[in-house]
Design an enzyme around this catalytic site. Structure first.
Site, mmCIF file in Angstrom:
data_model
loop_
_atom_site.group_PDB
_atom_site.id
_atom_site.type_symbol
_atom_site.label_atom_id
_atom_site.label_comp_id
_atom_site.label_asym_id
_atom_site.label_seq_id
_atom_site.Cartn_x
_atom_site.Cartn_y
_atom_site.Cartn_z
ATOM 1 N N TYR A 148 -2.672 0.750 7.365
ATOM 2 C CA TYR A 148 -3.726 -0.284 7.448
ATOM 3 C C TYR A 148 -4.969 0.142 6.640
ATOM 4 O O TYR A 148 -5.459 -0.623 5.809
ATOM 5 C CB TYR A 148 -4.083 -0.512 8.915
ATOM 6 C CG TYR A 148 -5.133 -1.583 9.118
ATOM 7 C CD1 TYR A 148 -4.806 -2.930 9.014
ATOM 8 C CD2 TYR A 148 -6.447 -1.238 9.402
ATOM 9 C CE1 TYR A 148 -5.770 -3.913 9.195
ATOM 10 C CE2 TYR A 148 -7.415 -2.221 9.590
ATOM 11 C CZ TYR A 148 -7.076 -3.558 9.488
ATOM 12 O OH TYR A 148 -8.029 -4.525 9.657
ATOM 13 N N LYS A 152 -6.538 -1.532 3.157
ATOM 14 C CA LYS A 152 -7.886 -2.113 3.097
ATOM 15 C C LYS A 152 -8.755 -1.426 2.046
ATOM 16 O O LYS A 152 -9.598 -2.065 1.412
ATOM 17 C CB LYS A 152 -8.528 -2.060 4.483
ATOM 18 C CG LYS A 152 -7.843 -2.972 5.513
ATOM 19 C CD LYS A 152 -7.838 -4.439 5.075
ATOM 20 C CE LYS A 152 -7.397 -5.365 6.193
ATOM 21 N NZ LYS A 152 -7.427 -6.782 5.795
HETATM 22 P P1 NAD Z 1 -5.646 -12.036 13.865
HETATM 23 O O1 NAD Z 1 -4.402 -11.254 14.013
HETATM 24 O O2 NAD Z 1 -6.320 -12.533 15.094
HETATM 25 O O3 NAD Z 1 -5.432 -13.264 12.859
HETATM 26 C C1 NAD Z 1 -4.777 -13.071 11.629
HETATM 27 C C2 NAD Z 1 -4.051 -14.335 11.237
HETATM 28 O O4 NAD Z 1 -3.421 -14.088 9.976
HETATM 29 C C3 NAD Z 1 -2.939 -14.712 12.228
HETATM 30 O O5 NAD Z 1 -3.057 -16.073 12.588
HETATM 31 C C4 NAD Z 1 -1.652 -14.429 11.466
HETATM 32 O O6 NAD Z 1 -0.568 -15.296 11.817
HETATM 33 C C5 NAD Z 1 -2.103 -14.637 10.025
HETATM 34 N N1 NAD Z 1 -1.256 -13.925 9.063
HETATM 35 C C6 NAD Z 1 -0.885 -12.627 9.086
HETATM 36 N N2 NAD Z 1 -0.100 -12.347 8.050
HETATM 37 C C7 NAD Z 1 0.031 -13.480 7.325
HETATM 38 C C8 NAD Z 1 0.734 -13.816 6.137
HETATM 39 N N3 NAD Z 1 1.456 -12.903 5.468
HETATM 40 N N4 NAD Z 1 0.645 -15.080 5.676
HETATM 41 C C9 NAD Z 1 -0.077 -16.010 6.334
HETATM 42 N N5 NAD Z 1 -0.752 -15.765 7.479
HETATM 43 C C10 NAD Z 1 -0.703 -14.494 7.970
HETATM 44 O O7 NAD Z 1 -6.630 -11.076 13.031
HETATM 45 P P2 NAD Z 1 -8.228 -11.040 12.879
HETATM 46 O O8 NAD Z 1 -8.718 -9.957 13.757
HETATM 47 O O9 NAD Z 1 -8.828 -12.398 12.937
HETATM 48 O O10 NAD Z 1 -8.306 -10.449 11.385
HETATM 49 C C11 NAD Z 1 -8.589 -11.236 10.253
HETATM 50 C C12 NAD Z 1 -8.845 -10.299 9.088
HETATM 51 O O11 NAD Z 1 -9.936 -9.426 9.406
HETATM 52 C C13 NAD Z 1 -7.651 -9.379 8.771
HETATM 53 O O12 NAD Z 1 -7.542 -9.200 7.378
HETATM 54 C C14 NAD Z 1 -8.040 -8.076 9.443
HETATM 55 O O13 NAD Z 1 -7.412 -6.958 8.847
HETATM 56 C C15 NAD Z 1 -9.539 -8.067 9.237
HETATM 57 N N6 NAD Z 1 -10.265 -7.231 10.180
HETATM 58 C C16 NAD Z 1 -10.223 -7.462 11.526
HETATM 59 C C17 NAD Z 1 -10.928 -6.614 12.380
HETATM 60 C C18 NAD Z 1 -10.915 -6.791 13.877
HETATM 61 O O14 NAD Z 1 -11.403 -5.908 14.605
HETATM 62 N N7 NAD Z 1 -10.437 -7.906 14.407
HETATM 63 C C19 NAD Z 1 -11.678 -5.552 11.865
HETATM 64 C C20 NAD Z 1 -11.687 -5.347 10.503
HETATM 65 C C21 NAD Z 1 -10.989 -6.193 9.647
#
Ligand code: NAD
Length: 252
Positions: A148, A152
């Site tokens: 991961y 990133k």
């Molecule tokens: P989440 O898992 O709640 O939502 C992610 C969405 O992306 C889901 O609906 C999933 O079905 C969709 N998805 C995943 N792979 C896919 C693909 N190949 N094609 C189409 N759709 C796809 O995640 P989140 O926490 O809302 O994260 C959103 C972004 O923010 C991500 O890139 C994550 O890495 C990043 N992020 C999140 C956090 C956190 O703490 N939540 C922290 C840092 C970065």
């Protein structure tokens, strides 16, 4: 330029859904892309001016479909938010190659493919703005995040490559690195120890909210950020800027 249409990937829930709602609140039309059909359907049901697209952004032919369907519905694309991401935490010794490849495919290859496909379309209508979502895990290494965190870190550099190449053609590309946000993803990979560590390591001493990440994304896409290109903005309560000592200080 007014960014009247946007494509948001991973828009069925979490940060992506909050971002789609932010664009809608500003009067934009939004193509909401996600590979989870049920979640996408329920997210889009109460919303107007959205185009639900059940697609996987790690697959080149489905990315082409994403662009074609958005053009058919909206006629042009002004903004793209590469938010779709997956996480799977584990030690290096137990990170299978299948897990590594799946994380790279969505988190790193996805934003490569979508920008490659969207940029020519955006340029045809005068340019636009792109925001890639990386993570504080792309800035600072940690245990359990070999795939991961590395994906990133790649997104951070990919952003700079895209910004360098498309800037003078009229597309700005920036990156947002969220800190912890209590989404479904965080519920899956943040155990009690990680949660406590985050509270100890973040000057604001809390998790962020989806809306707080969406506001930053929207700003970078908007004309208010018209001279900002190739930048990486941590929206993390101060995590990335700090070192040791916060719990000690709080105890005093
Ligand atoms: P989440 O898992 O709640 O939502 C992610 C969405 O992306 C889901 O609906 C999933 O079905 C969709 N998805 C995943 N792979 C896919 C693909 N190949 N094609 C189409 N759709 C796809 O995640 P989140 O926490 O809302 O994260 C959103 C972004 O923010 C991500 O890139 C994550 O890495 C990043 N992020 C999140 C956090 C956190 O703490 N939540 C922290 C840092 C970065």
């Amino acid at each position: 330029m007014t960014h009247s249409t946007a494509v948001v990937t991973g828009a069925a829930r979490g940060i992506g859904l909050a971002t789609a709602k932010q664009f809608l609140a500003e009067g934009r039309q939004v193509a909401m892309v996600d590979r989870d059909a049920a979640a996408l359907e329920s997210a889009c049901a109460p919303l107007d001016n959205v185009l639900p697209l059940h697609l996987d952004i790690s697959l080149p032919e489905q990315v082409d479909t994403m662009i074609d369907a958005t053009l058919t519905a909206f006629g042009h694309i002004d903004a793209l938010v590469n938010n779709a991401g997956i996480a799977d935490f584990g030690p290096i010794a137990r990170t299978g190659f299948d897990v590594w490849q799946a994380i790279m495919a969505t988190n790193l290859s996805g934003p490569f493919l979508t920008v490659q496909a969207a940029a020519p379309v955006m340029l045809r209508s005068g340019g636009g703005a792109i925001v890639n979502i990386a993570s504080i895990s792309g800035h600072r290494a940690s245990t359990l995040r070999v795939a991961y965190g590395t994906s990133k870190a790649g997104v951070i550099h990919l952003t700079k490559q895209q910004a360098a190449e498309y800037g003078n053609q009229g597309i700005r590309v920036n990156c947002v690195c969220p800190g912890p946000v209590d989404t479904e993803m965080a519920k899956k990979v943040h155990d009690a120890v990680i949660r406590q560590s985050y509270h100890d390591s973040i000057p604001l001493n809390r998790y962020g909210e989806e809306r707080e990440i969406a506001e930053a994304i929207y700003f970078l896409v908007s004309d208010k950020a018209s001279f900002i290109n190739g930048q990486v903005l941590s929206v993390d309560g101060g995590f990335e800027s700090t070192g040791i000592g916060l719990p000690d200080l709080r105890a005093k």
